[in-house]
Design a protein around this motif. Structure first.
Motif, PDB file in Angstrom:
ATOM      1  N   THR A 188       0.821  -1.227   0.000  1.00 46.77           N
ATOM      2  CA  THR A 188       0.000   0.000   0.000  1.00 46.77           C
ATOM      3  C   THR A 188       0.847   1.265   0.000  1.00 46.77           C
ATOM      4  OG1 THR A 188      -0.218  -0.092   2.405  1.00 46.77           O
ATOM      5  CG2 THR A 188      -2.044  -1.007   1.094  1.00 46.77           C
ATOM      6  N   GLU A 189       2.116   1.154   0.339  1.00 46.33           N
ATOM      7  CA  GLU A 189       2.995   2.332   0.307  1.00 46.33           C
ATOM      8  C   GLU A 189       3.742   2.453  -1.015  1.00 46.33           C
ATOM      9  OE1 GLU A 189       5.409   2.182   3.812  1.00 46.33           O
ATOM     10  OE2 GLU A 189       3.663   2.312   5.134  1.00 46.33           O
ATOM     11  N   THR A 190       3.556   1.456  -1.905  1.00 43.70           N
ATOM     12  CA  THR A 190       4.234   1.499  -3.206  1.00 43.70           C
ATOM     13  C   THR A 190       3.232   1.226  -4.327  1.00 43.70           C
ATOM     14  OG1 THR A 190       4.906  -0.826  -2.945  1.00 43.70           O
ATOM     15  CG2 THR A 190       6.500   0.862  -2.271  1.00 43.70           C
ATOM     16  N   LYS A 228      -0.798   2.074  -3.741  1.00 46.07           N
ATOM     17  CA  LYS A 228      -1.168   3.295  -3.006  1.00 46.07           C
ATOM     18  C   LYS A 228      -2.630   3.655  -3.231  1.00 46.07           C
ATOM     19  CE  LYS A 228       3.249   5.657  -2.777  1.00 46.07           C
ATOM     20  NZ  LYS A 228       4.034   6.831  -3.170  1.00 46.07           N
ATOM     21  N   ARG A 229      -3.149   3.313  -4.401  1.00 51.43           N
ATOM     22  CA  ARG A 229      -4.543   3.653  -4.727  1.00 51.43           C
ATOM     23  C   ARG A 229      -5.528   3.068  -3.729  1.00 51.43           C
ATOM     24  NH1 ARG A 229      -4.331  -0.557  -9.398  1.00 51.43           N
ATOM     25  NH2 ARG A 229      -5.634  -2.203  -8.549  1.00 51.43           N
TER      26      ARG A 229
END
Length: 188
Positions: A169-171, A174-175
């Protein structure tokens, strides 16, 4: 006290008590050692289950056969039901031709209730879900008389590894942290 009331649930019903105890034993004995495949079969053996059902997606029939082969090697009888059992066209449930993946062609809908019924009739004591679609898995669980666990959860994008979306989720994903959902229709 609500906590004591719920905790008593694990010790008063003999079936739930046994399942709770065996689950704790399997965790203790095989934590970080056994794979999910092995843990499911060890759990089934320790519970005394002789007949195990597999509710499988047709896209995972090869994996279903491999799981069955492994289970049989451990002395467990396997009964399988594929998701397209019954082969009823999706228009039967009210889906319009334009809303099918392949309009104007026969498109068999998944039939999780019939999968469950087939395994119920076979007398399975424990059922394993192997890659059923979201919602279809829920319907299968609702109709299964036997307890149910997952071996594989479906994720067509991440090769049946949905936790990868959370790990990224940090790369890449992320959406996921943004409001709304991506447009599922391809650009023309």
């Amino acid at each position: 006290n609500r906590i004591a009331e719920i905790t008593a649930h694990y010790t008063q019903d003999p079936d739930i008590k046994k399942m709770t105890f065996v689950s704790a034993q399997v965790e203790r004995d095989y934590y970080g050692i056994a794979t999910r495949v092995e843990e499911i079969l060890i759990f089934a053996q320790r519970m005394g289950y002789k007949k195990v059902g597999i509710a499988t997606c047709v896209a995972l029939l090869k994996e279903c056969h491999m799981f069955a082969k492994v289970a049989k090697a451990k002395g467990i009888q396997i009964y399988a039901a594929a998701c397209k059992v019954g082969s009823v066209d999706k228009t039967t449930i009210g889906l319009q031709e334009a809303d099918k993946l392949r309009p104007n062609q026969f498109e068999a809908m998944c039939n999780p209730a019939l999968q469950a019924e087939a395994l119920n009739e076979a007398g399975t004591e424990f059922n394993v879900i192997l890659g059923l679609c979201v919602g279809h898995d829920t319907l299968f669980i609702m109709h299964s008389r036997a307890p149910v666990t997952y071996l594989v959860v479906k994720d067509r994008v991440l090769c049946h590894n949905p936790i990868a979306a959370l790990h990224t989720t940090e790369t890449y994903y992320k959406r996921l942290l943004s409001p709304g959902f991506p447009d599922p229709r391809p650009l023309e």
